[in-house]
Write a protein that holds these residues in place. Structure first.
Motif, PDB file in Angstrom:
ATOM      1  N   LYS A 110       0.841  -1.199   0.000  1.00 37.32           N
ATOM      2  CA  LYS A 110       0.000   0.000   0.000  1.00 37.32           C
ATOM      3  C   LYS A 110       0.876   1.249   0.000  1.00 37.32           C
ATOM      4  O   LYS A 110       1.893   1.319   0.678  1.00 37.32           O
ATOM      5  N   ASN A 111       0.505   2.231  -0.793  1.00 37.74           N
ATOM      6  CA  ASN A 111       1.226   3.510  -0.922  1.00 37.74           C
ATOM      7  C   ASN A 111       2.635   3.345  -1.508  1.00 37.74           C
ATOM      8  O   ASN A 111       3.520   4.161  -1.258  1.00 37.74           O
ATOM      9  N   SER A 112       2.821   2.261  -2.259  1.00 38.11           N
ATOM     10  CA  SER A 112       4.122   2.028  -2.905  1.00 38.11           C
ATOM     11  C   SER A 112       3.964   2.104  -4.417  1.00 38.11           C
ATOM     12  O   SER A 112       2.918   1.721  -4.968  1.00 38.11           O
ATOM     13  N   ASP A 113       4.986   2.625  -5.084  1.00 35.76           N
ATOM     14  CA  ASP A 113       4.971   2.668  -6.549  1.00 35.76           C
ATOM     15  C   ASP A 113       5.506   1.376  -7.167  1.00 35.76           C
ATOM     16  O   ASP A 113       5.421   1.182  -8.379  1.00 35.76           O
TER      17      ASP A 113
END
Length: 453
Positions: A56-59
């Motif tokens: 989550k919230n990672s590219d």
């Protein structure tokens, strides 16, 4: 089958560690410079991916592919093995590789090689801390050495005791690390040996190293007496009447001064035969002071059926172990890593010759270098060595490898202008073809060796 699985598991685990660390080098530098990394994969995943996840919230998407031939990180805005032309056709974005200064892009590309070399030095350091450095000073091997013909042409004689090369003491460790000393030996300007109780300095002639490497023969080994210790039952030696205590004096008229030379000559004869071919060979030997001559038949197995007296100079009295504290292990590990790199680079010049191409190995050849039983010391030695090999091969200026990208970036730094994108695209394609060709040759060599020996 069990032996194959153990070797295969060691190879896969070793390569997995190396690939993860290599790609982590690229990943870390990319993130330091705020470049988006879209994928981080162990192994390749053409057509489908067996395992992947995106925090989550990672590219970045992390995954494991099904084709165990390496791994990759997909960096946004970079022309790489993915050949993603659609992304490059879009307007440049501030988080992309292509919009960053050349020096930052250069560090991103160097990161993989740098991390592999650091890993090798770290492994060597921890091995020295855990097990110490055990070796045999070759001056303690008082029976001396037997040398190949190419080495003898440089001035060496059987039973010479090896003392030093360019002032550095000869030390034998066993396994892949002996390559360091071997390369120092063949490249030395001055080699000191003990001969008939006296120290003799030998200055090998020009071209000595190239001749030794081109011969594809083991340059030296511990000297073994040509006196027969035992004869195998139902062997060719038994058929022609050879007995323990007989001393071999000549083979097809060539003087035999060591059991090593006998093995080498018979092995070469066998390698020249095909299928069920056999070759008669004249063997002269001394028995009770009388010279006798018999004729043996050599086949492709190149086994006559005689053994030399078993011995090992690796006795408690001869070997030496240097122990290291945690902190002193690091400079020693760095020195061992640098020495291994120098030895491999020196040896690699032979790869780009006709004979060298025949000796290149693929995954099968690399797998055979691991022991048949799981041994952590050997495993980590091989992993450190392969990490150095991976670093060196990746830094070569070949498109598709890190060295190819570095070459273009250095051009940009020097000329202050970017290379033509179309040219880079063509270069990537050529690099891919070259690497696939090398992969075919290397693994093809493994198949040929497996079939024909």
């Amino acid at each position: 089958m069990e032996t194959f699985l153990i070797k295969a598991l060691q190879l896969i685990l070793s390569l997995s560690i190396l690939v993860i660390i290599h790609e982590l080098g690229h990943f870390m530098f990319a993130r330091i410079f705020k470049i988006k990394v879209e994928k981080f994969y162990l192994f390749f995943n053409p057509w489908f991916t067996p395992f992947k996840f995106k925090p989550k919230n990672s590219d970045t998407e992390y995954g494991i592919g099904w084709l165990p031939l390496g791994g990759y990180v997909k960096i946004a805005g970079m022309m790489d093995e993915s050949m993603d032309k659609e992304q490059l056709a879009q307007p440049p974005q501030p988080w992309e590789f292509r919009t960053k200064p050349a020096w930052q892009r250069l560090l991103v590309m160097v990161g993989g090689v740098l991390f592999n070399f650091i890993l090798a030095m770290f492994i060597f350091s921890m091995m020295l801390f855990a097990w110490g450095d055990t070796y045999l000073p070759l001056k303690n091997a008082k029976q001396g050495m037997a040398f190949s013909e190419s080495v003898k042409a440089g001035g060496f004689q059987d039973k010479d005791i090896m003392v030093s090369a360019d002032g550095e003491e000869f030390q034998m460790r066993g396994g892949i690390l002996d390559m360091n000393m071997l390369m120092k030996f063949i490249d030395a300007d001055a080699v000191v040996v003990e001969r008939d109780g006296k120290l003799v300095t030998i200055h090998p002639p020009v071209g000595f190293a190239d001749n030794v490497i081109a011969s594809r023969q083991q340059p030296y080994d511990f000297w073994k007496s040509p006196v027969i210790d035992s004869v195998l039952s139902n062997s060719e030696a038994s058929r022609i009447g050879l007995k323990p205590g007989d001393s071999i004096t000549s083979l097809d008229g060539t003087n035999i001064t060591s059991f090593n030379k006998l093995q080498s000559m018979v092995g070469k004869m066998g390698s020249e035969l095909k299928g069920d071919e056999k070759r008669p060979v004249s063997i002269s030997f001394s028995r009770d002071g009388e010279i006798q001559t018999v004729t043996a038949m050599v086949d492709t197995a190149a086994i006559i059926g005689i053994n030399a007296r078993a011995f090992s100079p690796f006795t408690k009295e001869n070997i030496q172990t240097d122990n290291y504290s945690f902190f002193t292990s690091f400079p020693a590990g760095v020195e061992l890593g640098v020495g291994t790199l120098k030895a491999y680079v020196t040896q690699s010049r032979f790869i780009f010759t006709k004979e060298g191409a025949k000796s290149v190995s693929g995954f099968g050849g690399i797998g055979k270098m691991f022991p048949a039983e799981w041994d952590w010391q050997t495993f980590w030695t091989m992993t450190a060595f392969l990490s150095i090999v991976l670093a060196f091969m990746n830094i070569l200026p070949i498109p598709m490898l890190d060295g190819g990208h570095i070459m273009f970036l250095l051009y940009e730094v020097i000329t202050r202008r970017k290379p033509n994108e179309k040219f880079q695209e063509y270069a990537q394609t050529v690099g891919m073809v070259l690497l696939l060709g090398l992969l075919v040759v290397a693994n093809g060599n493994d198949i040929v060796k497996a079939i024909f020996g």
